[in-house]
Motif scaffolding. Structure first.
Motif, PDB file in Angstrom:
ATOM      1  N   PRO A   1      27.431  39.802  42.986  1.00  0.00           N
ATOM      2  CA  PRO A   1      27.435  39.302  41.597  1.00  0.00           C
ATOM      3  C   PRO A   1      26.243  38.429  41.265  1.00  0.00           C
ATOM      4  O   PRO A   1      25.916  38.250  40.091  1.00  0.00           O
ATOM      5  CB  PRO A   1      28.753  38.519  41.519  1.00  0.00           C
TER       6      PRO A   1
ATOM      7  N   VAL B   1      28.936  40.469  34.805  1.00  0.00           N
ATOM      8  CA  VAL B   1      29.840  39.578  35.535  1.00  0.00           C
ATOM      9  C   VAL B   1      31.143  39.384  34.768  1.00  0.00           C
ATOM     10  O   VAL B   1      32.240  39.361  35.347  1.00  0.00           O
ATOM     11  CB  VAL B   1      29.158  38.230  35.809  1.00  0.00           C
ATOM     12  N   TRP B   2      31.057  39.277  33.446  1.00  0.00           N
ATOM     13  CA  TRP B   2      32.273  39.145  32.632  1.00  0.00           C
ATOM     14  C   TRP B   2      33.115  40.423  32.710  1.00  0.00           C
ATOM     15  O   TRP B   2      34.337  40.359  32.804  1.00  0.00           O
ATOM     16  CB  TRP B   2      31.909  38.850  31.183  1.00  0.00           C
TER      17      TRP B   2
ATOM     18  N   ARG C   1      33.118  42.413  35.207  1.00  0.00           N
ATOM     19  CA  ARG C   1      33.636  42.424  36.578  1.00  0.00           C
ATOM     20  C   ARG C   1      34.929  41.627  36.693  1.00  0.00           C
ATOM     21  O   ARG C   1      35.833  41.993  37.449  1.00  0.00           O
ATOM     22  CB  ARG C   1      32.559  41.871  37.513  1.00  0.00           C
ATOM     23  N   ASP C   2      35.022  40.547  35.939  1.00  0.00           N
ATOM     24  CA  ASP C   2      36.228  39.722  35.988  1.00  0.00           C
ATOM     25  C   ASP C   2      37.439  40.419  35.396  1.00  0.00           C
ATOM     26  O   ASP C   2      38.579  40.009  35.656  1.00  0.00           O
ATOM     27  CB  ASP C   2      35.992  38.397  35.254  1.00  0.00           C
TER      28      ASP C   2
ATOM     29  N   THR D   1      38.455  43.213  41.569  1.00  0.00           N
ATOM     30  CA  THR D   1      37.501  42.123  41.785  1.00  0.00           C
ATOM     31  C   THR D   1      38.146  40.962  42.527  1.00  0.00           C
ATOM     32  O   THR D   1      37.530  40.346  43.408  1.00  0.00           O
ATOM     33  CB  THR D   1      36.942  41.638  40.439  1.00  0.00           C
ATOM     34  N   TYR D   2      39.386  40.659  42.214  1.00  0.00           N
ATOM     35  CA  TYR D   2      40.046  39.511  42.825  1.00  0.00           C
ATOM     36  C   TYR D   2      40.423  39.790  44.276  1.00  0.00           C
ATOM     37  O   TYR D   2      40.443  38.882  45.099  1.00  0.00           O
ATOM     38  CB  TYR D   2      41.259  39.129  41.992  1.00  0.00           C
TER      39      TYR D   2
ATOM     40  N   GLU E   1      37.066  39.256  46.016  1.00  0.00           N
ATOM     41  CA  GLU E   1      36.767  37.836  46.154  1.00  0.00           C
ATOM     42  C   GLU E   1      37.613  37.193  47.256  1.00  0.00           C
ATOM     43  O   GLU E   1      37.127  36.337  48.001  1.00  0.00           O
ATOM     44  CB  GLU E   1      37.005  37.119  44.824  1.00  0.00           C
TER      45      GLU E   1
ATOM     46  N   ASP F   1      43.224  34.118  43.867  1.00  0.00           N
ATOM     47  CA  ASP F   1      42.818  35.522  43.732  1.00  0.00           C
ATOM     48  C   ASP F   1      43.971  36.462  44.066  1.00  0.00           C
ATOM     49  O   ASP F   1      44.194  37.465  43.370  1.00  0.00           O
ATOM     50  CB  ASP F   1      41.624  35.813  44.637  1.00  0.00           C
TER      51      ASP F   1
END
Length: 275
Positions: free
Chosen positions: A211, A219-220, A222-223, A228-229, A232, A250
């Protein structure tokens, strides 16, 4: 004897005002309970997909391993290496739970297979959850092989891989629910396949690439992706001092999205089964 005499004799012998016997309503069988129905659908789906298990695991794992080998030439280590390994590992889950499940439910709807499940006395949620769990079960071996290979390739510690035991079912539930919803809501089988492919491509581009090298808009976006979580959570465990509070957060997001996406998939199943 004439017909008139015969009729008179019958009328005299027949009982008067005898009511017809009433037909008692047969009691219906009790509805199937949720967890036994879920176990039955899960076993049936697992047995059905067992033939394709080895090619499925090979394709999903080989794809993720190949991506890590390509990224090794541009990523040396640090947070970028952690992101690549974590994203490639979760990509195995996205390939099976999102892409293949969207194709399966799209094919099931187009071929009339939902009519078979609609006639069974099982709750709709058990059908969706059973199929999603069966497909997600194939992802754990491939995810583990990918993560171990990535750790050895980039020199990351293997001690944090136990987190996969939590990431795979939670991220798998979120992605499987999304894949099932896409397959059931798509008006045509081809669109369901396309939606699954686009979802897996988004998981690939937004999950594997570090990222730090993405613009803010990406990036937004991706959230907004459930995987994604999970990425992470895995990446944080590779750090020298993991932030366990962030890891729990997460995982909680993955679980919440999983409940929401499976609920939407259940509603989509009811909608598609009665049309």
């Amino acid at each position: 004897m004439s017909d008139r005499s015969t009729g008179a004799v019958r009328a005299a012998l027949a009982p008067e005002d005898v009511p017809a016997p009433a037909l008692a309503a047969a009691p219906l069988a009790p509805g199937a309970r949720f967890f036994p129905s879920l176990a039955a659908v899960y076993r049936a789906q697992l047995s059905r997909a067992r033939v394709a298990r080895i090619p499925l695991l090979f394709v999903a794992t080989f794809q993720s391993v190949g991506i890590m080998i390509l990224m090794r030439g541009v990523v040396d280590g640090g947070s970028e290496a952690r992101a690549v390994v974590a994203g490639s590992s979760v990509l195995v889950v996205a390939f099976v739970a999102l892409n293949l499940l969207a194709q399966y439910f799209g094919q099931l709807r187009a071929g009339g297979g939902l009519d078979h499940y609609a006639t069974l006395p099982v709750p709709p949620a058990s059908v969706v959850l059973g199929a999603a769990a069966a497909y997600a079960s194939f992802t754990l071996p491939g995810t583990l092989v990918t993560a171990v290979f990535g750790c050895l390739l980039f020199g990351l510690p293997l001690s944090g891989l136990w987190i996969l035991a939590a990431v795979v079912p939670l991220a798998g539930a979120a992605l499987a629910g999304l894949g099932a919803a896409l397959g059931l809501l798509a008006p045509r089988q081809e669109l369901a396949t396309l939606a699954g492919q686009l979802g897996m491509s988004a998981a690939l581009l937004l999950g594997v690439l570090p990222p730090e090298r993405m613009p803010d808009v990406i990036v937004w976006a991706r959230d907004l992706l459930p995987s994604t979580y999970g990425v992470e959570a895995v990446a944080r465990t590779f750090a020298p001092e993991p932030d366990w509070a962030a890891v729990v957060f997460d995982l909680g997001v993955c679980g919440a999205v999983g409940v929401l996406s499976l609920t939407v998939a259940t509603w989509a199943y009811r909608r598609a089964a009665v049309r």
